[in-house]
Write a protein that holds these residues in place. Sequence first.
Motif, PDB file in Angstrom:
ATOM      1  N   VAL A  43     -16.378  -9.644  70.070  1.00 11.42           N
ATOM      2  CA  VAL A  43     -16.518  -8.515  70.980  1.00 11.42           C
ATOM      3  C   VAL A  43     -15.155  -7.866  71.201  1.00 11.42           C
ATOM      4  CG1 VAL A  43     -17.053  -7.892  73.379  1.00 11.42           C
ATOM      5  CG2 VAL A  43     -18.520  -9.478  72.153  1.00 11.42           C
ATOM      6  N   SER A  44     -15.164  -6.533  71.296  1.00 10.64           N
ATOM      7  CA  SER A  44     -13.967  -5.770  71.651  1.00 10.64           C
ATOM      8  C   SER A  44     -14.330  -4.853  72.808  1.00 10.64           C
ATOM      9  CB  SER A  44     -13.485  -4.917  70.479  1.00 10.64           C
ATOM     10  OG  SER A  44     -13.128  -5.721  69.383  1.00 10.64           O
ATOM     11  N   LEU A  45     -13.374  -4.625  73.702  1.00 12.52           N
ATOM     12  CA  LEU A  45     -13.533  -3.662  74.791  1.00 12.52           C
ATOM     13  C   LEU A  45     -12.484  -2.577  74.606  1.00 12.52           C
ATOM     14  CD1 LEU A  45     -14.019  -5.764  78.062  1.00 12.52           C
ATOM     15  CD2 LEU A  45     -15.754  -4.675  76.653  1.00 12.52           C
ATOM     16  N   ASP A  46     -12.897  -1.343  74.857  1.00 16.51           N
ATOM     17  CA  ASP A  46     -11.981  -0.227  74.756  1.00 16.51           C
ATOM     18  C   ASP A  46     -12.251   0.700  75.923  1.00 16.51           C
ATOM     19  OD1 ASP A  46      -9.971   1.202  73.195  1.00 16.51           O
ATOM     20  OD2 ASP A  46     -11.537   2.719  72.958  1.00 16.51           O
ATOM     21  N   PRO A  47     -11.256   1.162  76.657  1.00 13.81           N
ATOM     22  CA  PRO A  47      -9.823   0.976  76.457  1.00 13.81           C
ATOM     23  C   PRO A  47      -9.338  -0.365  77.013  1.00 13.81           C
ATOM     24  CG  PRO A  47     -10.192   2.395  78.345  1.00 13.81           C
ATOM     25  CD  PRO A  47     -11.550   2.087  77.760  1.00 13.81           C
ATOM     26  N   SER A  48      -8.049  -0.469  77.225  1.00 16.16           N
ATOM     27  CA  SER A  48      -7.448  -1.694  77.746  1.00 16.16           C
ATOM     28  C   SER A  48      -7.934  -1.969  79.167  1.00 16.16           C
ATOM     29  CB  SER A  48      -5.921  -1.577  77.739  1.00 16.16           C
ATOM     30  OG  SER A  48      -5.504  -0.527  78.597  1.00 16.16           O
ATOM     31  N   VAL A  49      -7.700  -3.201  79.600  1.00 16.20           N
ATOM     32  CA  VAL A  49      -8.053  -3.627  80.951  1.00 16.20           C
ATOM     33  C   VAL A  49      -6.765  -3.646  81.771  1.00 16.20           C
ATOM     34  CG1 VAL A  49      -8.980  -5.511  82.351  1.00 16.20           C
ATOM     35  CG2 VAL A  49      -9.954  -5.044  80.082  1.00 16.20           C
ATOM     36  N   ASN A  91     -12.458 -10.708  70.357  1.00 14.95           N
ATOM     37  CA  ASN A  91     -12.383 -11.936  71.168  1.00 14.95           C
ATOM     38  C   ASN A  91     -10.955 -12.394  71.442  1.00 14.95           C
ATOM     39  OD1 ASN A  91     -15.149 -11.867  71.129  1.00 14.95           O
ATOM     40  ND2 ASN A  91     -15.421 -13.913  70.313  1.00 14.95           N
ATOM     41  N   ARG A  92      -9.952 -11.660  70.983  1.00 13.81           N
ATOM     42  CA  ARG A  92      -8.561 -12.018  71.259  1.00 13.81           C
ATOM     43  C   ARG A  92      -8.035 -11.174  72.409  1.00 13.81           C
ATOM     44  NH1 ARG A  92      -5.990 -10.883  65.785  1.00 13.81           N
ATOM     45  NH2 ARG A  92      -7.795  -9.558  65.726  1.00 13.81           N
ATOM     46  N   VAL A  93      -7.185 -11.787  73.220  1.00 13.99           N
ATOM     47  CA  VAL A  93      -6.564 -11.097  74.340  1.00 13.99           C
ATOM     48  C   VAL A  93      -5.140 -10.754  73.934  1.00 13.99           C
ATOM     49  CG1 VAL A  93      -5.878 -11.270  76.755  1.00 13.99           C
ATOM     50  CG2 VAL A  93      -7.992 -12.385  75.971  1.00 13.99           C
ATOM     51  N   LEU A  94      -4.849  -9.466  73.896  1.00 15.78           N
ATOM     52  CA  LEU A  94      -3.531  -8.985  73.502  1.00 15.78           C
ATOM     53  C   LEU A  94      -2.847  -8.400  74.729  1.00 15.78           C
ATOM     54  CD1 LEU A  94      -4.774  -7.113  70.320  1.00 15.78           C
ATOM     55  CD2 LEU A  94      -3.876  -9.446  70.448  1.00 15.78           C
ATOM     56  N   GLU A  95      -1.749  -8.991  75.144  1.00 12.60           N
ATOM     57  CA  GLU A  95      -1.046  -8.516  76.324  1.00 12.60           C
ATOM     58  C   GLU A  95      -0.492  -7.118  76.069  1.00 12.60           C
ATOM     59  OE1 GLU A  95       2.136 -10.117  79.624  1.00 12.60           O
ATOM     60  OE2 GLU A  95       1.758 -11.305  77.828  1.00 12.60           O
TER      61      GLU A  95
END
Length: 156
Positions: free
Chosen positions: A63-69, A85-89
């Motif tokens: 899963v990907s979410l766009d835009p950033s959180v 599924n990866r969290v990118l700071e």
Amino acid sequence: MMRHQTLEHRFVRNVPRELDPGMLYISVDYATAVHSCCCGCGDRVVTPFTPTDWRMTFDGESVSLDPSVGNWNQKCRSHYVIRRNRVLEAGPWSNAQVEAERRRDKKAKAAYFGKTADVQPSVVSQVDDRAPSTAVQETNHSSQSVWARVKAWLTG
């Protein structure tokens, strides 16, 4: 540094009250994803899926979410991207950047939902635009489309 570098996803009808850290709960019925903040602070993060908010992409495995959180209303003020599924700071934002994004978001919602945007400046610490947890409570909405429910929820 993000405490959670990856998220497991789970499709649910209703999001549980207690969130498992490192789990992204996705409710298609309520067009919303909810997770515990990836920094590890434990705050609940709600990301509604609408044309003016977040988009979720499911490729069959991740899963990907766009835009950033951007958790600007929380003490941690964490900012990250969820991609496959990866969290990118992501980098921190200044108060001016947050305010500019809030004004842009308000205008986008007004344009989409057909209302006039009232973009008065506000103080970041006084703005609380987190989605209420009622967005994922179980109710009978079978006669309304997802977008009609989202519009009703946004307009109160």
